[in-house]
Design a protein around this motif. Structure first.
Motif, PDB file in Angstrom:
ATOM      1  N   GLY A   1       3.249  68.127  40.357  1.00  9.54           N
ATOM      2  CA  GLY A   1       3.204  69.480  39.797  1.00  9.54           C
ATOM      3  C   GLY A   1       1.888  70.167  40.108  1.00  9.54           C
TER       4      GLY A   1
ATOM      5  N   GLY B   1       0.165  72.417  38.616  1.00  6.57           N
ATOM      6  CA  GLY B   1      -0.366  73.139  37.457  1.00  6.57           C
ATOM      7  C   GLY B   1      -1.882  73.221  37.508  1.00  6.57           C
ATOM      8  N   LYS B   2      -2.449  73.841  36.472  1.00  6.30           N
ATOM      9  CA  LYS B   2      -3.899  74.059  36.430  1.00  6.30           C
ATOM     10  C   LYS B   2      -4.662  72.732  36.489  1.00  6.30           C
ATOM     11  CE  LYS B   2      -7.485  76.739  35.957  1.00  6.30           C
ATOM     12  NZ  LYS B   2      -7.827  77.744  36.963  1.00  6.30           N
TER      13      LYS B   2
ATOM     14  N   GLU C   1       4.843  69.355  44.866  1.00  6.67           N
ATOM     15  CA  GLU C   1       5.306  70.571  44.178  1.00  6.67           C
ATOM     16  C   GLU C   1       6.713  70.893  44.667  1.00  6.67           C
ATOM     17  OE1 GLU C   1       4.480  72.843  41.645  1.00  6.67           O
ATOM     18  OE2 GLU C   1       6.448  73.566  42.287  1.00  6.67           O
ATOM     19  N   LYS C   2       7.611  71.125  43.713  1.00  7.04           N
ATOM     20  CA  LYS C   2       9.017  71.272  44.104  1.00  7.04           C
ATOM     21  C   LYS C   2       9.339  72.613  44.732  1.00  7.04           C
ATOM     22  CE  LYS C   2      10.577  72.104  39.347  1.00  7.04           C
ATOM     23  NZ  LYS C   2      11.002  73.456  39.161  1.00  7.04           N
TER      24      LYS C   2
ATOM     25  N   THR D   1       2.558  77.648  37.175  1.00  6.19           N
ATOM     26  CA  THR D   1       3.206  78.653  36.331  1.00  6.19           C
ATOM     27  C   THR D   1       2.312  79.873  36.119  1.00  6.19           C
ATOM     28  OG1 THR D   1       4.469  76.933  35.215  1.00  6.19           O
ATOM     29  CG2 THR D   1       4.161  78.983  34.003  1.00  6.19           C
TER      30      THR D   1
ATOM     31  N   ALA E   1       3.497  83.615  35.077  1.00  7.40           N
ATOM     32  CA  ALA E   1       3.050  83.691  33.673  1.00  7.40           C
ATOM     33  C   ALA E   1       1.827  84.584  33.493  1.00  7.40           C
ATOM     34  CB  ALA E   1       2.838  82.287  33.124  1.00  7.40           C
TER      35      ALA E   1
ATOM     36  N   LYS F   1      -0.194  89.882  33.050  1.00  4.06           N
ATOM     37  CA  LYS F   1      -1.352  90.740  32.770  1.00  4.06           C
ATOM     38  C   LYS F   1      -1.524  91.790  33.866  1.00  4.06           C
ATOM     39  CE  LYS F   1      -1.247  88.094  29.636  1.00  4.06           C
ATOM     40  NZ  LYS F   1      -0.348  86.953  29.542  1.00  4.06           N
TER      41      LYS F   1
ATOM     42  N   ALA G   1       9.711  65.381  42.635  1.00  4.81           N
ATOM     43  CA  ALA G   1       9.266  63.998  42.414  1.00  4.81           C
ATOM     44  C   ALA G   1      10.010  63.387  41.232  1.00  4.81           C
ATOM     45  CB  ALA G   1       7.772  63.984  42.135  1.00  4.81           C
TER      46      ALA G   1
ATOM     47  N   ASN H   1       2.036  66.644  35.803  1.00  6.95           N
ATOM     48  CA  ASN H   1       1.575  67.992  35.411  1.00  6.95           C
ATOM     49  C   ASN H   1       2.715  68.981  35.685  1.00  6.95           C
ATOM     50  OD1 ASN H   1      -0.912  70.364  36.623  1.00  6.95           O
ATOM     51  ND2 ASN H   1      -0.262  70.006  34.529  1.00  6.95           N
TER      52      ASN H   1
ATOM     53  N   ASP I   1       1.081  71.454  29.706  1.00  8.73           N
ATOM     54  CA  ASP I   1       2.151  71.683  28.732  1.00  8.73           C
ATOM     55  C   ASP I   1       3.034  70.456  28.508  1.00  8.73           C
ATOM     56  OD1 ASP I   1       1.235  74.281  28.679  1.00  8.73           O
ATOM     57  OD2 ASP I   1       3.030  75.175  29.564  1.00  8.73           O
TER      58      ASP I   1
ATOM     59  N   GLN J   1      -0.062  75.266  24.544  1.00 12.73           N
ATOM     60  CA  GLN J   1       0.409  75.712  25.862  1.00 12.73           C
ATOM     61  C   GLN J   1      -0.419  76.885  26.368  1.00 12.73           C
ATOM     62  OE1 GLN J   1       4.584  76.452  25.145  1.00 12.73           O
ATOM     63  NE2 GLN J   1       5.110  74.299  25.312  1.00 12.73           N
ATOM     64  N   PHE J   2      -1.599  76.550  26.886  1.00 14.81           N
ATOM     65  CA  PHE J   2      -2.461  77.575  27.476  1.00 14.81           C
ATOM     66  C   PHE J   2      -3.045  77.015  28.765  1.00 14.81           C
ATOM     67  CE2 PHE J   2      -2.852  78.401  22.852  1.00 14.81           C
ATOM     68  CZ  PHE J   2      -2.278  79.674  22.830  1.00 14.81           C
ATOM     69  N   THR J   3      -3.302  77.896  29.714  1.00 12.59           N
ATOM     70  CA  THR J   3      -3.864  77.457  30.992  1.00 12.59           C
ATOM     71  C   THR J   3      -5.222  76.793  30.802  1.00 12.59           C
ATOM     72  OG1 THR J   3      -2.636  79.142  32.176  1.00 12.59           O
ATOM     73  CG2 THR J   3      -4.620  78.318  33.241  1.00 12.59           C
ATOM     74  N   TYR J   4      -6.010  77.338  29.860  1.00 15.34           N
ATOM     75  CA  TYR J   4      -7.344  76.772  29.676  1.00 15.34           C
ATOM     76  C   TYR J   4      -7.297  75.397  28.999  1.00 15.34           C
ATOM     77  CZ  TYR J   4      -6.520  79.820  25.588  1.00 15.34           C
ATOM     78  OH  TYR J   4      -5.957  80.485  24.516  1.00 15.34           O
TER      79      TYR J   4
ATOM     80  N   SER K   1      -4.849  73.235  29.825  1.00 17.54           N
ATOM     81  CA  SER K   1      -4.540  72.411  30.991  1.00 17.54           C
ATOM     82  C   SER K   1      -5.823  72.132  31.786  1.00 17.54           C
ATOM     83  CB  SER K   1      -3.493  73.117  31.868  1.00 17.54           C
ATOM     84  OG  SER K   1      -3.138  72.317  32.953  1.00 17.54           O
TER      85      SER K   1
HETATM   86  C1  LIG Z   1       5.163  84.605  30.552  1.00 10.86           C
HETATM   87  C2  LIG Z   1       4.015  83.675  30.219  1.00 10.86           C
HETATM   88  C3  LIG Z   1       2.744  84.193  30.033  1.00 10.86           C
HETATM   89  C4  LIG Z   1       1.688  83.337  29.752  1.00 10.86           C
HETATM   90  N1  LIG Z   1       0.450  83.886  29.576  1.00 10.86           N
HETATM   91  C5  LIG Z   1      -0.606  83.073  29.358  1.00 10.86           C
HETATM   92  C6  LIG Z   1      -1.919  83.613  29.257  1.00 10.86           C
HETATM   93  O1  LIG Z   1      -2.130  84.828  29.345  1.00 10.86           O
HETATM   94  N2  LIG Z   1      -2.946  82.763  29.071  1.00 10.86           N
HETATM   95  C7  LIG Z   1      -2.755  81.410  28.984  1.00 10.86           C
HETATM   96  O2  LIG Z   1      -3.738  80.675  28.850  1.00 10.86           O
HETATM   97  N3  LIG Z   1      -1.523  80.866  29.050  1.00 10.86           N
HETATM   98  C8  LIG Z   1      -0.450  81.665  29.251  1.00 10.86           C
HETATM   99  N4  LIG Z   1       0.795  81.123  29.362  1.00 10.86           N
HETATM  100  C9  LIG Z   1       0.943  79.657  29.265  1.00 10.86           C
HETATM  101  C10 LIG Z   1       0.503  79.003  30.599  1.00 10.86           C
HETATM  102  O3  LIG Z   1       1.175  79.640  31.668  1.00 10.86           O
HETATM  103  C11 LIG Z   1       0.833  77.524  30.610  1.00 10.86           C
HETATM  104  O4  LIG Z   1       0.286  76.909  29.462  1.00 10.86           O
HETATM  105  C12 LIG Z   1       0.234  76.856  31.839  1.00 10.86           C
HETATM  106  O5  LIG Z   1       0.595  77.525  33.015  1.00 10.86           O
HETATM  107  C13 LIG Z   1       0.706  75.397  31.902  1.00 10.86           C
HETATM  108  O6  LIG Z   1       0.207  74.807  33.063  1.00 10.86           O
HETATM  109  P1  LIG Z   1       0.457  73.284  33.379  1.00 10.86           P
HETATM  110  O7  LIG Z   1      -0.810  72.752  33.921  1.00 10.86           O
HETATM  111  O8  LIG Z   1       1.079  72.563  32.256  1.00 10.86           O
HETATM  112  O9  LIG Z   1       1.549  73.265  34.551  1.00 10.86           O
HETATM  113  P2  LIG Z   1       2.323  74.418  35.312  1.00 10.86           P
HETATM  114  O10 LIG Z   1       1.396  75.458  35.812  1.00 10.86           O
HETATM  115  O11 LIG Z   1       3.454  74.799  34.477  1.00 10.86           O
HETATM  116  O12 LIG Z   1       2.822  73.666  36.611  1.00 10.86           O
HETATM  117  C14 LIG Z   1       3.876  72.757  36.622  1.00 10.86           C
HETATM  118  C15 LIG Z   1       4.355  72.675  38.062  1.00 10.86           C
HETATM  119  O13 LIG Z   1       5.142  71.508  38.229  1.00 10.86           O
HETATM  120  C16 LIG Z   1       6.192  71.787  39.135  1.00 10.86           C
HETATM  121  N5  LIG Z   1       7.195  70.752  38.900  1.00 10.86           N
HETATM  122  C17 LIG Z   1       7.919  70.552  37.772  1.00 10.86           C
HETATM  123  N6  LIG Z   1       8.696  69.452  37.896  1.00 10.86           N
HETATM  124  C18 LIG Z   1       8.437  68.939  39.136  1.00 10.86           C
HETATM  125  C19 LIG Z   1       8.913  67.785  39.839  1.00 10.86           C
HETATM  126  N7  LIG Z   1       9.783  66.941  39.297  1.00 10.86           N
HETATM  127  N8  LIG Z   1       8.443  67.577  41.097  1.00 10.86           N
HETATM  128  C20 LIG Z   1       7.546  68.419  41.672  1.00 10.86           C
HETATM  129  N9  LIG Z   1       7.065  69.501  41.043  1.00 10.86           N
HETATM  130  C21 LIG Z   1       7.486  69.755  39.786  1.00 10.86           C
HETATM  131  C22 LIG Z   1       6.601  73.200  38.760  1.00 10.86           C
HETATM  132  O14 LIG Z   1       7.296  73.852  39.811  1.00 10.86           O
HETATM  133  C23 LIG Z   1       5.254  73.851  38.461  1.00 10.86           C
HETATM  134  O15 LIG Z   1       4.678  74.490  39.584  1.00 10.86           O
HETATM  135  C24 LIG Z   1       1.885  81.939  29.647  1.00 10.86           C
HETATM  136  C25 LIG Z   1       3.166  81.402  29.834  1.00 10.86           C
HETATM  137  C26 LIG Z   1       4.223  82.260  30.127  1.00 10.86           C
HETATM  138  C27 LIG Z   1       5.584  81.682  30.369  1.00 10.86           C
END
Ligand SMILES: Cc1cc2nc3c(=O)[nH]c(=O)nc-3n(C[C@H](O)[C@H](O)[C@H](O)COP(=O)(O)OP(=O)(O)OC[C@H]3O[C@@H](n4cnc5c(N)ncnc54)[C@H](O)[C@@H]3O)c2cc1C
Ligand SMILES: NC(=O)c1ccc[n+]([C@@H]2O[C@H](COP(=O)([O-])OP(=O)(O)OC[C@H]3O[C@@H](n4cnc5c(N)ncnc54)[C@H](O)[C@@H]3O)[C@@H](O)[C@H]2O)c1
Length: 441
Positions: free
Chosen positions: A10, A12-13, A33-34, A42, A47, A52, A97, A124, A290, A296-299, A301
């Motif tokens: 994944g 993610g951040k 990454e899928k 995300t 997101a 924003k 994966a 992630n 997440d 559930q916030f990017t910061y 992660s």
């Molecule tokens: C509309 C919206 C607005 C938001 N606004 C904010 C904001 O302003 N500020 C803030 O801090 N947070 C915000 N959030 C929350 C924030 O986006 C998430 O908390 C954060 O992105 C989570 O990141 P992560 O590291 O968990 O993984 P993610 O960034 O979610 O990445 C997970 C990745 O894993 C990949 N994946 C999943 N399963 C598989 C697999 N089996 N094999 C390969 N790849 C896979 C996915 O495609 C994805 O790219 C928002 C969320 C949403 C939905």
């Protein structure tokens, strides 16, 4: 079977930051990454950043097509930048994966599959929207989650939003500014529950002034498509919308990960269970972002990255590293208009804990910069310990609140007393300078 030092599942951040950092330190790293549309994860693609961007563009008075064009341009630029930041030093595989055993991951893209293994594996995979159990909703041609709604090709005239949380309120503001008639269905007596009540009331009144409609204490019983629109049957009557957004929370994404082939354990709410170093029940396998059930916030992660990076970097060297137990105050920001930010305790929480505290509230209308901005809406509130002057909490509702809250976090984390902010020399005219008054005795 290909062997790595680190497999990250994944983009993610936490995962992308860890992959780049560990690869730069000489480790053999692969990130899986899928979807190439999700390079950067995300936040970048569906997101924080696109929403924003939409909000800022809509606040400038741009129309729907221009707002969407700006959104696409920003996402595309950051998606490429994020890919480049990782692919320069680590392998990036476009594939899904899944675990086939504790330390073996199968990657598959179309008919191609391959097995990978590594000493350390980081999951992630983020979270996915919860689809509320409302008959007709999932099958409606007009119902969208937060990703789907960003793919609309034209502006809906009428938008119904199920859920008045972070996502629901942010999209309500965006579409309201675009000229859409917005109705938010809230399953309780008010919005922003848990926020200081006087500030939640103010936010509610501003949103209503702006033309957003709310149906409080509402329950949507069913959704039915009829004559090019969705009809919501609720305890408040029937409502017809061109588009319906459901935003009732997001659940950890463990779908198709093959965890049943491993000894990884889940929490009661379906998140991956970890210890304070974010290690799962399988040694060497970690869960970040997440998917581990934290906030559930990017910061958050990103902070998960710090924990795992510290743990992996000291591997075999013993000693303590940064862990969940060391995490300090977590600020939040809700991007309504004006923005709302919070940290620490509310007054009700301070009272509930039996603390000896004082409060200070300051209307934004009393702030010089607010007059410069011609934006007098909002209120700041601080909760301060009477004994030692520590800042126990703050809620900022007004222009720049999402930026200012980070100053208060620094003060709280470092036990800097309110008096320091009350007498600090600030630039003028700024919103920050109002901390002189907010934190004064
Ligand atoms: C509309 C919206 C607005 C938001 N606004 C904010 C904001 O302003 N500020 C803030 O801090 N947070 C915000 N959030 C929350 C924030 O986006 C998430 O908390 C954060 O992105 C989570 O990141 P992560 O590291 O968990 O993984 P993610 O960034 O979610 O990445 C997970 C990745 O894993 C990949 N994946 C999943 N399963 C598989 C697999 N089996 N094999 C390969 N790849 C896979 C996915 O495609 C994805 O790219 C928002 C969320 C949403 C939905
Ligand atoms: N600015 C930010 O930092 C930001 C922005 C967007 C999302 N996020 C993150 O994404 C997460 C998910 O956002 P979200 O808005 O989906 O969840 P949320 O938890 O913020 O809000 C969901 C809301 O839906 C309500 N609800 C639940 N079931 C319902 C039903 N059947 N009918 C009507 N209402 C119902 C809940 O009471 C709650 O108020 C947030 O918790 C947050 O961590 C953060």
């Amino acid at each position: 079977m290909r062997e790595y030092d680190l497999i990250v599942i994944g983009f993610g951040k936490a995962g992308k930051t860890l992959a780049a950092r560990q690869a730069a330190a000489g480790k053999k790293v692969v990130l899986i990454e899928k979807s190439s549309a999700m390079y950067g994860g995300t936040c970048i693609n569906i997101a924080c950043i696109p929403t924003k961007t939409m909000l800022v563009a809509a606040e400038k008075g741009l129309g729907f097509d221009e707002v969407m064009a700006q959104r696409s341009a920003v996402v595309s630029r950051l998606n490429k930048k994020n890919y480049a930041a990782v692919s320069g030093t680590a392998d990036v595989i476009d594939a899904r994966a899944r675990f086939v055993s504790n330390k073996v991951v199968e990657v598959s893209a179309g008919a191609d599959t391959e097995l990978l293994t590594a000493a350390a594996i980081v999951i992630n995979t983020g979270a996915v929207p919860v689809i509320p159990d409302i008959p007709g909703l999932a099958g409606s041609a007009y119902a969208y989650d937060s990703t789907g709604i960003q793919g609309l090709s034209s502006r809906p005239g009428r938008l119904g939003i199920i859920g008045g949380g972070h996502i629901g309120l942010e999209f309500a503001g965006i579409f309201n500014k675009l000229g859409t008639e917005v109705t938010v269905f809230v399953n309780g007596p008010g919005i922003l529950r848990g926020t200081e009540p006087e500030i939640a009331d103010l936010a509610y009144s501003y949103m209503k002034e702006d033309g957003i409609r709310f149906e409080l204490d509402s329950a949507v019983a069913s959704v039915e498509d009829s004559r090019g629109a969705a009809v919501l049957s609720t305890n408040k009557g029937d409502f017809t919308f061109d588009a319906v957004l459901y935003a009732v929370g997001r659940r950890p994404n463990i779908d198709g990960l093959g965890l049943e082939a491993t000894d990884i354990e889940l929490t009661d709410s379906g998140a991956i269970k970890t210890d304070r170093f974010l290690q799962t029940a399988v040694p060497g396998v970690f869960a970040a972002g997440d998917v581990n059930g934290g906030l559930q916030f990017t910061y958050i992660s990103l902070d998960d990255f710090r924990i795992i990076n510290a743990y992996l970097s000291r591997a075999g060297q013993g000693g303590q590293t940064y862990s969940l137990a060391d995490r300090k105050n977590i600020p939040t920001a809700t991007f309504i208009t004006p923005p709302l930010a919070h940290i620490g305790l509310t007054e009700a929480q301070a009272q509930g804990q039996g603390l000896d505290y004082r409060t200070k509230t300051l209307p934004v209308a009393s702030m010089p910069r607010a007059h410069v901005n011609n934006d007098l809406r909002g209120m700041f509130k601080a909760i301060i310990s009477r004994g030692d002057g520590r800042i126990l909490g703050a809620t900022l509702f007004g222009s720049q609140a999402h930026e200012l809250i980070n100053l208060i976090k620094m003060a709280m984390d470092n036990n800097i007393p309110a008096e320091y902010l009350a007498s600090q020399v600030f630039t003028h005219p700024t919103m920050a300078e109002n901390f002189n008054d907010l934190f004064a005795a």
